[in-house]
Design an enzyme around this catalytic site. Structure first.
Site, PDB file in Angstrom:
ATOM      1  N   SER A 112     -75.394  81.237  39.013  1.00 28.48           N
ATOM      2  CA  SER A 112     -74.191  80.439  38.718  1.00 28.48           C
ATOM      3  C   SER A 112     -73.494  81.102  37.535  1.00 28.48           C
ATOM      4  O   SER A 112     -74.049  81.987  36.880  1.00 28.48           O
ATOM      5  CB  SER A 112     -74.648  79.025  38.359  1.00 28.48           C
ATOM      6  OG  SER A 112     -73.750  78.374  37.507  1.00 28.48           O
ATOM      7  N   TYR A 120     -79.507  72.562  34.067  1.00 29.51           N
ATOM      8  CA  TYR A 120     -78.951  73.452  35.097  1.00 29.51           C
ATOM      9  C   TYR A 120     -78.707  74.833  34.494  1.00 29.51           C
ATOM     10  O   TYR A 120     -79.020  75.867  35.107  1.00 29.51           O
ATOM     11  CB  TYR A 120     -77.645  72.831  35.615  1.00 29.51           C
ATOM     12  CG  TYR A 120     -76.998  73.532  36.779  1.00 29.51           C
ATOM     13  CD1 TYR A 120     -77.396  73.280  38.084  1.00 29.51           C
ATOM     14  CD2 TYR A 120     -75.953  74.439  36.579  1.00 29.51           C
ATOM     15  CE1 TYR A 120     -76.781  73.903  39.163  1.00 29.51           C
ATOM     16  CE2 TYR A 120     -75.325  75.067  37.649  1.00 29.51           C
ATOM     17  CZ  TYR A 120     -75.746  74.802  38.934  1.00 29.51           C
ATOM     18  OH  TYR A 120     -75.136  75.419  40.000  1.00 29.51           O
TER      19      TYR A 120
HETATM   20  P1  NDP Z   1     -74.813  71.009  47.939  1.00 27.54           P
HETATM   21  O1  NDP Z   1     -75.128  69.817  47.105  1.00 27.54           O
HETATM   22  O2  NDP Z   1     -73.558  70.986  48.756  1.00 27.54           O
HETATM   23  O3  NDP Z   1     -76.035  71.324  48.929  1.00 27.54           O
HETATM   24  C1  NDP Z   1     -77.321  71.405  48.404  1.00 27.54           C
HETATM   25  C2  NDP Z   1     -78.306  71.823  49.474  1.00 27.54           C
HETATM   26  O4  NDP Z   1     -79.587  71.971  48.858  1.00 27.54           O
HETATM   27  C3  NDP Z   1     -78.439  70.806  50.586  1.00 27.54           C
HETATM   28  O5  NDP Z   1     -78.655  71.483  51.806  1.00 27.54           O
HETATM   29  C4  NDP Z   1     -79.703  70.044  50.181  1.00 27.54           C
HETATM   30  O6  NDP Z   1     -80.421  69.507  51.271  1.00 27.54           O
HETATM   31  C5  NDP Z   1     -80.520  71.166  49.559  1.00 27.54           C
HETATM   32  N1  NDP Z   1     -81.568  70.682  48.665  1.00 27.54           N
HETATM   33  C6  NDP Z   1     -81.448  69.998  47.510  1.00 27.54           C
HETATM   34  N2  NDP Z   1     -82.652  69.728  46.995  1.00 27.54           N
HETATM   35  C7  NDP Z   1     -83.566  70.281  47.853  1.00 27.54           C
HETATM   36  C8  NDP Z   1     -84.978  70.344  47.878  1.00 27.54           C
HETATM   37  N3  NDP Z   1     -85.719  69.798  46.909  1.00 27.54           N
HETATM   38  N4  NDP Z   1     -85.582  70.987  48.905  1.00 27.54           N
HETATM   39  C9  NDP Z   1     -84.845  71.536  49.915  1.00 27.54           C
HETATM   40  N5  NDP Z   1     -83.497  71.504  49.936  1.00 27.54           N
HETATM   41  C10 NDP Z   1     -82.872  70.880  48.919  1.00 27.54           C
HETATM   42  O7  NDP Z   1     -74.839  72.243  46.933  1.00 27.54           O
HETATM   43  P2  NDP Z   1     -73.953  73.588  46.894  1.00 27.54           P
HETATM   44  O8  NDP Z   1     -73.820  74.134  48.245  1.00 27.54           O
HETATM   45  O9  NDP Z   1     -72.762  73.323  46.080  1.00 27.54           O
HETATM   46  O10 NDP Z   1     -74.902  74.539  46.016  1.00 27.54           O
HETATM   47  C11 NDP Z   1     -75.819  75.432  46.606  1.00 27.54           C
HETATM   48  C12 NDP Z   1     -76.351  76.361  45.528  1.00 27.54           C
HETATM   49  O11 NDP Z   1     -75.279  77.058  44.917  1.00 27.54           O
HETATM   50  C13 NDP Z   1     -77.107  75.652  44.411  1.00 27.54           C
HETATM   51  O12 NDP Z   1     -78.183  76.451  43.982  1.00 27.54           O
HETATM   52  C14 NDP Z   1     -76.052  75.537  43.330  1.00 27.54           C
HETATM   53  O13 NDP Z   1     -76.618  75.427  42.064  1.00 27.54           O
HETATM   54  C15 NDP Z   1     -75.337  76.854  43.515  1.00 27.54           C
HETATM   55  N6  NDP Z   1     -74.002  76.914  42.966  1.00 27.54           N
HETATM   56  C16 NDP Z   1     -73.010  76.079  43.428  1.00 27.54           C
HETATM   57  C17 NDP Z   1     -71.754  76.173  42.897  1.00 27.54           C
HETATM   58  C18 NDP Z   1     -70.629  75.341  43.396  1.00 27.54           C
HETATM   59  O14 NDP Z   1     -69.532  75.440  42.819  1.00 27.54           O
HETATM   60  N7  NDP Z   1     -70.802  74.505  44.403  1.00 27.54           N
HETATM   61  C19 NDP Z   1     -71.423  77.145  41.838  1.00 27.54           C
HETATM   62  C20 NDP Z   1     -72.529  77.961  41.433  1.00 27.54           C
HETATM   63  C21 NDP Z   1     -73.766  77.836  41.991  1.00 27.54           C
HETATM   64  P3  NDP Z   1     -80.235  67.969  51.773  1.00 27.54           P
HETATM   65  O15 NDP Z   1     -78.959  67.995  52.580  1.00 27.54           O
HETATM   66  O16 NDP Z   1     -81.441  67.697  52.576  1.00 27.54           O
HETATM   67  O17 NDP Z   1     -80.125  67.129  50.538  1.00 27.54           O
END
Ligand code: NDP
Length: 256
Positions: A147, A160
């Site tokens: 990130s 985070y």
């Molecule tokens: P979302 O909240 O849209 O999606 C998160 C995903 O992670 C979902 O598929 C969720 O599954 C899954 N998840 C969460 N906890 C667990 C767990 N314990 N075990 C398995 N799966 C899990 O997040 P984003 O797409 O926005 O983010 C994805 C990644 O990108 C993260 O690492 C985030 O930190 C990073 N990121 C995002 C940014 C952004 O602007 N959006 C910027 C920089 C980094 P379920 O549907 O089952 O809950």
């Protein structure tokens, strides 16, 4: 015709947290480049729905519902993949959560949950994938999702920030130990992307205005704008790229 270096035919990619958001966009991109994909999430219904949407586009999709913070669940999931004859060549450690709270109000349980989901998970899933990649002697690709907070802090997101800073160094630690086995571990650092995780921020006019004025590109990123970087880091095109974090952020980290 696409360049053969970027062809992922014959490879299998596990993308954690790919039932929605950036993970789903990355899984779709790897599938479009030819990989068979294994999608993951904790909520089985959301996962099934996400997998169906990808299958409807003609992609080969397996599902593996497990909690990336649960060591036993991670080991069981890999044992099930082994039993099904599915070898993971490409791992994307993408699952993550956010929690916004001032540091002085944060409980240890909240700190632990964010660290476990965003950092410890990459160790747990990465370890299981690497054990198998090393044994198979065919190398592999590990892409950890960092990130902007892998580089810079911001108020109210301390755990985070600590976790994503850790992702940058875990990527280097993986490189130190696994590069000699033909495993390239790298990271992607997305900027502010329009996903569900950021819905509240996008709807907040002050925050939305800050993102647009602070980002040289003057807009939020779109999930599919990680596609090219993900395919590059998953493919033979990056076979001598090790331990790097590539920022896809509209230029935010490049300017003051
Ligand atoms: P979302 O909240 O849209 O999606 C998160 C995903 O992670 C979902 O598929 C969720 O599954 C899954 N998840 C969460 N906890 C667990 C767990 N314990 N075990 C398995 N799966 C899990 O997040 P984003 O797409 O926005 O983010 C994805 C990644 O990108 C993260 O690492 C985030 O930190 C990073 N990121 C995002 C940014 C952004 O602007 N959006 C910027 C920089 C980094 P379920 O549907 O089952 O809950």
């Amino acid at each position: 015709m696409s360049h053969p270096l970027f062809d992922l035919s014959g490879r299998t990619a596990l993308v954690t947290g790919s039932s929605r958001g950036l993970g789903r966009a990355i899984a779709e991109a790897l599938a479009e480049a030819g990989a068979r994909i294994v999608v993951n999430g904790v909520d089985p219904e959301r996962l099934a729905h996400g997998a169906e949407a990808l299958r409807a586009k003609g992609h080969a999709v397996e599902t593996a519902a497990f909690d990336v913070t649960d060591e036993a669940a991670v080991c069981d999931a890999f044992a099930r993949l082994d039993a099904a004859g599915i070898a993971v060549d490409i791992l994307v450690n993408n699952a993550g959560i956010q929690l916004r709270k001032p540091l002085v109000d944060l409980s240890l349980a909240e700190w632990d949950q964010v660290l476990r989901t965003n950092l410890t998970s990459a160790f747990l899933v990465g370890r299981e994938a690497a054990r198998r990649m090393i044994a198979r002697q065919r190398g592999g690709k590990i892409i950890n999702i960092g990130s902007l907070t892998s580089e810079a802090a911001r108020a109210t997101v301390a755990p985070y920030t600590a976790a994503k800073g850790g992702i940058k160094m875990l990527t280097r630690a993986m490189t130190a130990e696994w590069a000699a086995h033909g495993i390239q571990a790298n990271a992607i650092g997305p900027g502010y992307m329009a996903t569900e995780m950021n819905t509240a921020l996008i709807q907040n006019p002050d925050f939305d205005g800050w993102v647009k004025s602070r980002t040289p590109a003057r807009r939020w990123g779109l999930p599919n704008e990680l596609a090219g970087t993900a395919i590059f880091l998953a493919s033979a095109a990056s076979d001598y790229v090790n331990g790097q974090i590539l920022y896809v952020d509209g230029g935010m980290l490049a300017v003051l």
